[in-house]
Design an enzyme around this catalytic site. Sequence first.
Site, PDB file in Angstrom:
ATOM      1  N   GLU A  21       0.831  -1.213   0.000  1.00  8.61           N
ATOM      2  CA  GLU A  21       0.000   0.000   0.000  1.00  8.61           C
ATOM      3  C   GLU A  21       0.863   1.259   0.000  1.00  8.61           C
ATOM      4  O   GLU A  21       0.810   2.054   0.933  1.00  8.61           O
ATOM      5  CB  GLU A  21      -0.900  -0.002   1.240  1.00  8.61           C
ATOM      6  CG  GLU A  21      -1.795  -1.218   1.377  1.00  8.61           C
ATOM      7  CD  GLU A  21      -2.544  -1.265   2.716  1.00  8.61           C
ATOM      8  OE1 GLU A  21      -2.280  -0.408   3.600  1.00  8.61           O
ATOM      9  OE2 GLU A  21      -3.386  -2.158   2.879  1.00  8.61           O
ATOM     10  N   PRO A  22       1.686   1.462  -1.014  1.00  6.87           N
ATOM     11  CA  PRO A  22       2.561   2.637  -1.003  1.00  6.87           C
ATOM     12  C   PRO A  22       1.810   3.929  -1.302  1.00  6.87           C
ATOM     13  O   PRO A  22       0.935   3.956  -2.166  1.00  6.87           O
ATOM     14  CB  PRO A  22       3.539   2.331  -2.141  1.00  6.87           C
ATOM     15  CG  PRO A  22       2.730   1.531  -3.108  1.00  6.87           C
ATOM     16  CD  PRO A  22       1.801   0.690  -2.278  1.00  6.87           C
ATOM     17  N   ARG A  62       3.338   7.635  -0.127  1.00  8.55           N
ATOM     18  CA  ARG A  62       4.348   8.698  -0.232  1.00  8.55           C
ATOM     19  C   ARG A  62       5.404   8.422  -1.299  1.00  8.55           C
ATOM     20  O   ARG A  62       5.801   9.323  -2.039  1.00  8.55           O
ATOM     21  CB  ARG A  62       5.017   8.853   1.134  1.00  8.55           C
ATOM     22  CG  ARG A  62       5.887  10.058   1.257  1.00  8.55           C
ATOM     23  CD  ARG A  62       6.695  10.026   2.557  1.00  8.55           C
ATOM     24  NE  ARG A  62       5.946   9.651   3.719  1.00  8.55           N
ATOM     25  CZ  ARG A  62       5.422  10.517   4.596  1.00  8.55           C
ATOM     26  NH1 ARG A  62       5.576  11.801   4.426  1.00  8.55           N
ATOM     27  NH2 ARG A  62       4.754  10.072   5.648  1.00  8.55           N
ATOM     28  N   ARG A 109       2.201  19.968   6.748  1.00  8.43           N
ATOM     29  CA  ARG A 109       3.240  19.095   7.297  1.00  8.43           C
ATOM     30  C   ARG A 109       4.302  19.842   8.136  1.00  8.43           C
ATOM     31  O   ARG A 109       4.641  19.369   9.224  1.00  8.43           O
ATOM     32  CB  ARG A 109       3.919  18.282   6.186  1.00  8.43           C
ATOM     33  CG  ARG A 109       2.948  17.428   5.372  1.00  8.43           C
ATOM     34  CD  ARG A 109       3.626  16.425   4.467  1.00  8.43           C
ATOM     35  NE  ARG A 109       4.215  15.345   5.232  1.00  8.43           N
ATOM     36  CZ  ARG A 109       5.485  15.221   5.495  1.00  8.43           C
ATOM     37  NH1 ARG A 109       6.347  16.101   5.031  1.00  8.43           N
ATOM     38  NH2 ARG A 109       5.923  14.228   6.221  1.00  8.43           N
ATOM     39  N   TYR A 159       4.143  18.429  11.894  1.00 10.94           N
ATOM     40  CA  TYR A 159       5.201  17.477  12.283  1.00 10.94           C
ATOM     41  C   TYR A 159       6.580  18.117  12.355  1.00 10.94           C
ATOM     42  O   TYR A 159       7.560  17.425  12.619  1.00 10.94           O
ATOM     43  CB  TYR A 159       5.316  16.347  11.244  1.00 10.94           C
ATOM     44  CG  TYR A 159       4.041  15.711  10.769  1.00 10.94           C
ATOM     45  CD1 TYR A 159       3.262  14.936  11.611  1.00 10.94           C
ATOM     46  CD2 TYR A 159       3.637  15.843   9.434  1.00 10.94           C
ATOM     47  CE1 TYR A 159       2.099  14.326  11.146  1.00 10.94           C
ATOM     48  CE2 TYR A 159       2.492  15.235   8.965  1.00 10.94           C
ATOM     49  CZ  TYR A 159       1.724  14.479   9.831  1.00 10.94           C
ATOM     50  OH  TYR A 159       0.592  13.875   9.362  1.00 10.94           O
ATOM     51  N   CYS A 195      -3.012  33.514  10.860  1.00  9.20           N
ATOM     52  CA  CYS A 195      -2.766  34.115  12.161  1.00  9.20           C
ATOM     53  C   CYS A 195      -2.430  33.054  13.204  1.00  9.20           C
ATOM     54  O   CYS A 195      -3.214  32.790  14.125  1.00  9.20           O
ATOM     55  CB  CYS A 195      -3.982  34.932  12.578  1.00  9.20           C
ATOM     56  SG  CYS A 195      -4.308  36.192  11.352  1.00  9.20           S
TER      57      CYS A 195
HETATM   58  N1  LLP Z   1      -1.604   1.907   4.467  1.00  8.23           N
HETATM   59  C1  LLP Z   1      -2.116   2.341   5.623  1.00  8.23           C
HETATM   60  C2  LLP Z   1      -3.017   1.469   6.381  1.00  8.23           C
HETATM   61  C3  LLP Z   1      -1.784   3.619   6.090  1.00  8.23           C
HETATM   62  O1  LLP Z   1      -2.293   4.039   7.237  1.00  8.23           O
HETATM   63  C4  LLP Z   1      -0.917   4.448   5.332  1.00  8.23           C
HETATM   64  C5  LLP Z   1      -0.570   5.784   5.787  1.00  8.23           C
HETATM   65  C6  LLP Z   1      -0.422   3.941   4.119  1.00  8.23           C
HETATM   66  C7  LLP Z   1      -0.781   2.670   3.725  1.00  8.23           C
HETATM   67  C8  LLP Z   1       0.487   4.726   3.227  1.00  8.23           C
HETATM   68  O2  LLP Z   1       1.672   5.017   3.846  1.00  8.23           O
HETATM   69  P1  LLP Z   1       2.888   5.694   3.030  1.00  8.23           P
HETATM   70  O3  LLP Z   1       3.359   4.695   2.007  1.00  8.23           O
HETATM   71  O4  LLP Z   1       2.381   6.921   2.397  1.00  8.23           O
HETATM   72  O5  LLP Z   1       3.895   5.964   4.075  1.00  8.23           O
HETATM   73  N2  LLP Z   1       0.214  12.659   7.003  1.00  8.23           N
HETATM   74  C9  LLP Z   1       1.463  11.998   7.307  1.00  8.23           C
HETATM   75  C10 LLP Z   1       1.468  10.556   6.858  1.00  8.23           C
HETATM   76  C11 LLP Z   1       0.363   9.735   7.454  1.00  8.23           C
HETATM   77  C12 LLP Z   1       0.353   8.324   6.953  1.00  8.23           C
HETATM   78  C13 LLP Z   1      -0.869   7.612   7.372  1.00  8.23           C
HETATM   79  N3  LLP Z   1      -0.995   6.305   6.881  1.00  8.23           N
HETATM   80  C14 LLP Z   1       2.590  12.795   6.680  1.00  8.23           C
HETATM   81  O6  LLP Z   1       2.317  13.818   6.062  1.00  8.23           O
HETATM   82  O7  LLP Z   1       3.742  12.454   6.855  1.00  8.23           O
END
Ligand code: LLP
Length: 415
Positions: A273-274, A276, A312, A316, A342
């Site tokens: 499940e990629p 990012r 972001r 974070y 603001c």
């Molecule tokens: N699968 C599940 C169940 C997830 O919860 C997530 C991300 C992904 C896949 C995808 O993960 P990735 O490959 O994108 O790392 N808003 C945060 C990131 C939150 C990620 C939440 N879950 C940020 O801006 O860094």
Amino acid sequence: MHYFEYRNGKLFAEDVSVEDLVKEHDTPLYIYSAKTFKRHFEAFDSAFEGIDHLTCYSVKANSNLCILKMLSEMGSGMDIVSGGELFRALKAGVDPQKIVYSGVGKREHEIREALISDILMFNVESRQELEKINQVAVEMNTKARISLRINPDVDPKTHPYISTGLKKNKFGLDIEQALESYKLARDLSGIDPVGIDCHIGSQLTSIEPFIEALNRIKKFHLQLKDLGIEIKYLDLGGGLGITYDEETPPHPVEFGKAIKENLKDLNLTLILEPGRVIAGNAGILVTKVLYTKESPSKNFIIVDAAMNDLLRPSLYGSFHRIECAEQKDGPAKMADVVGPICETGDFLAQDREIREVDQDELLAVFSAGAYGFTMSSQYNSRPRGAEVIVDGDKVTLARRREVYFDLVDLEEQCF
Ligand code: LLP
């Protein structure tokens, strides 16, 4: 690798200059590169060649319909976490048999919608949720394919807000307790347990935590076999990190190789499940300098994008590289790049070395393709900016800029 580069000192998105895109579409502007999206998807998906697998792009990273359609046409499935994301995926033409549905709080109507669409499977995160899905499936006279999301208690060594596979996190079922839930799943008439799932966190920059989680899951899989529960899918979630600054995450090829080596002889379809790693470096946010000011202790560059556009950094403390759209000689200075909102927390960068900029200059905030627009809001009643996709020299307006009317459209006129 991405396709945002300088040509004769001007920043281009593929074959179109950022300056030209802004002339047409104004700022703040999200610009995505189609070639980069495609390249990232291909690099990731082909890293798993040779084993039965399904790449389900994580919609939450960037859910623009045109992006979903593009990825779906390349064969991608989707990882969704809400009825809204299901709606988007279906609207973009995604095959429901390539959709997996994660998330700790699925509502009854969302479960029903997913069952009507006949998605591939639900990733179930609690015993009560399992019972609820069963109840809905029985009412609908059908069976829900599920996997249980295991919390393997592995430290992904990432920001605490985006760690998900530790015992203290709200996600998944404790690995010790999960066996009981599988027994229940096996016995429920509306449930067909077909998989095991885990997702340990996001922006991981090393392979080890993935392998640690995988090894725990493999042991668990053997326990399931002993119970006579035969599953078909192993969903390893997303989480592979990208370079924002100086991080050196493993290349998808390296990642795929390590996973494949550890999956030998398992005879399961691997689901990934990629999010990012596909979308992050395929997008930039372009903003215009409104004013600069120098106070005795700080220099500020005030731009027209803010925390409502890209949350972001504020949420974070994330680093996003910021560059001028036009390369010019000039003295560099330390400055905070801040938005008009603001809140003191409204910044895109703090204490950043950046060359002296003029009013109306364009700045590009890099690595904004994932968790950029999807986390945006209208805070301070700021209409959201537009999203465009560049493919070679072709530009598609993927989402129009919001106007003031969009701010009040859903509200009652109480006068
Ligand atoms: N699968 C599940 C169940 C997830 O919860 C997530 C991300 C992904 C896949 C995808 O993960 P990735 O490959 O994108 O790392 N808003 C945060 C990131 C939150 C990620 C939440 N879950 C940020 O801006 O860094």
